[in-house]
Design a protein around this motif. Structure first.
Motif, PDB file in Angstrom:
ATOM      1  N   ASP A  77       0.828  -1.203   0.000  1.00 36.47           N
ATOM      2  CA  ASP A  77       0.000   0.000   0.000  1.00 36.47           C
ATOM      3  C   ASP A  77       0.865   1.257   0.000  1.00 36.47           C
ATOM      4  O   ASP A  77       0.613   2.197  -0.755  1.00 36.47           O
ATOM      5  N   THR A  78       1.901   1.264   0.814  1.00 41.20           N
ATOM      6  CA  THR A  78       2.793   2.417   0.887  1.00 41.20           C
ATOM      7  C   THR A  78       3.490   2.643  -0.456  1.00 41.20           C
ATOM      8  O   THR A  78       3.559   3.774  -0.947  1.00 41.20           O
ATOM      9  N   THR A  79       3.983   1.572  -1.046  1.00 32.94           N
ATOM     10  CA  THR A  79       4.665   1.688  -2.335  1.00 32.94           C
ATOM     11  C   THR A  79       3.716   2.223  -3.412  1.00 32.94           C
ATOM     12  O   THR A  79       4.085   3.115  -4.186  1.00 32.94           O
ATOM     13  N   ALA A  80       2.503   1.706  -3.451  1.00 31.22           N
ATOM     14  CA  ALA A  80       1.521   2.163  -4.445  1.00 31.22           C
ATOM     15  C   ALA A  80       1.211   3.650  -4.265  1.00 31.22           C
ATOM     16  O   ALA A  80       1.125   4.399  -5.248  1.00 31.22           O
ATOM     17  N   ASN A  81       1.055   4.082  -3.026  1.00 33.03           N
ATOM     18  CA  ASN A  81       0.751   5.494  -2.778  1.00 33.03           C
ATOM     19  C   ASN A  81       1.903   6.414  -3.145  1.00 33.03           C
ATOM     20  O   ASN A  81       1.692   7.503  -3.680  1.00 33.03           O
ATOM     21  N   LEU A  83       4.211   5.798  -5.472  1.00 32.34           N
ATOM     22  CA  LEU A  83       4.263   5.841  -6.940  1.00 32.34           C
ATOM     23  C   LEU A  83       3.168   6.732  -7.512  1.00 32.34           C
ATOM     24  O   LEU A  83       3.400   7.520  -8.433  1.00 32.34           O
ATOM     25  N   TYR A  84       1.971   6.629  -6.954  1.00 29.91           N
ATOM     26  CA  TYR A  84       0.857   7.463  -7.404  1.00 29.91           C
ATOM     27  C   TYR A  84       1.177   8.944  -7.187  1.00 29.91           C
ATOM     28  O   TYR A  84       0.981   9.768  -8.084  1.00 29.91           O
ATOM     29  N   SER A  85       1.698   9.269  -6.006  1.00 25.69           N
ATOM     30  CA  SER A  85       2.031  10.666  -5.705  1.00 25.69           C
ATOM     31  C   SER A  85       3.098  11.187  -6.656  1.00 25.69           C
ATOM     32  O   SER A  85       3.015  12.331  -7.125  1.00 25.69           O
ATOM     33  N   LEU A  87       3.711  10.163  -9.731  1.00 24.71           N
ATOM     34  CA  LEU A  87       3.119  10.351 -11.064  1.00 24.71           C
ATOM     35  C   LEU A  87       2.280  11.627 -11.123  1.00 24.71           C
ATOM     36  O   LEU A  87       2.312  12.360 -12.114  1.00 24.71           O
ATOM     37  N   VAL A  88       1.534  11.907 -10.071  1.00 24.18           N
ATOM     38  CA  VAL A  88       0.729  13.133 -10.025  1.00 24.18           C
ATOM     39  C   VAL A  88       1.638  14.358 -10.055  1.00 24.18           C
ATOM     40  O   VAL A  88       1.380  15.325 -10.778  1.00 24.18           O
ATOM     41  N   GLN A  97       9.766  16.496 -14.636  1.00 25.18           N
ATOM     42  CA  GLN A  97       9.649  15.158 -15.219  1.00 25.18           C
ATOM     43  C   GLN A  97      10.711  14.973 -16.301  1.00 25.18           C
ATOM     44  O   GLN A  97      11.394  13.941 -16.340  1.00 25.18           O
TER      45      GLN A  97
END
Length: 112
Positions: A77-81, A83-85, A87-88, A97
């Protein structure tokens, strides 16, 4: 029912891993230094001894399986969050970027 089946399969996989690590630790000399969290937990459990514990080993292994599952899920869950942050942030800052992309390609290259 599918969820219960998947949970049970996951527990069986973790319990098999616990048994494998326990067997490995018993055949080798007692190691106090290990990078594997499972080895460290098993060594600690063994060092505490069991004279005051009346729980069956399978119960302790099941609790250990739940603990390891919780650690895995929390890490996922931490890794996914993160990565999402990232990318945003890249979407909102295209210059950064581009700079990151150039730095990565200069170090790693594009053949990977």
């Amino acid at each position: 029912r599918k969820l219960a089946t998947h949970i049970k399969q996951g527990q069986q996989l973790v319990l098999a891993r616990v048994a494998k690590h326990r067997a490995k630790l018993e055949t080798q000399e007692e190691r106090t230094e290990s990078n594997c969290i499972l080895d460290r937990i098993l060594i600690q459990m063994k060092s505490l001894g069991e004279p005051n514990c009346h729980l069956p080993a399978s119960y302790k292994d099941l609790n250990l399986a739940w603990l390891l599952n919780d650690l895995f899920v929390a890490g996922t869950d931490t890794t996914a969050n993160i990565l999402y942050s990232g990318l945003v942030l890249f979407a909102h800052h295209p210059k950064i970027q581009k700079k990151c992309y150039e730095e990565i390609t200069s170090i790693i290259g594009t053949e990977r």
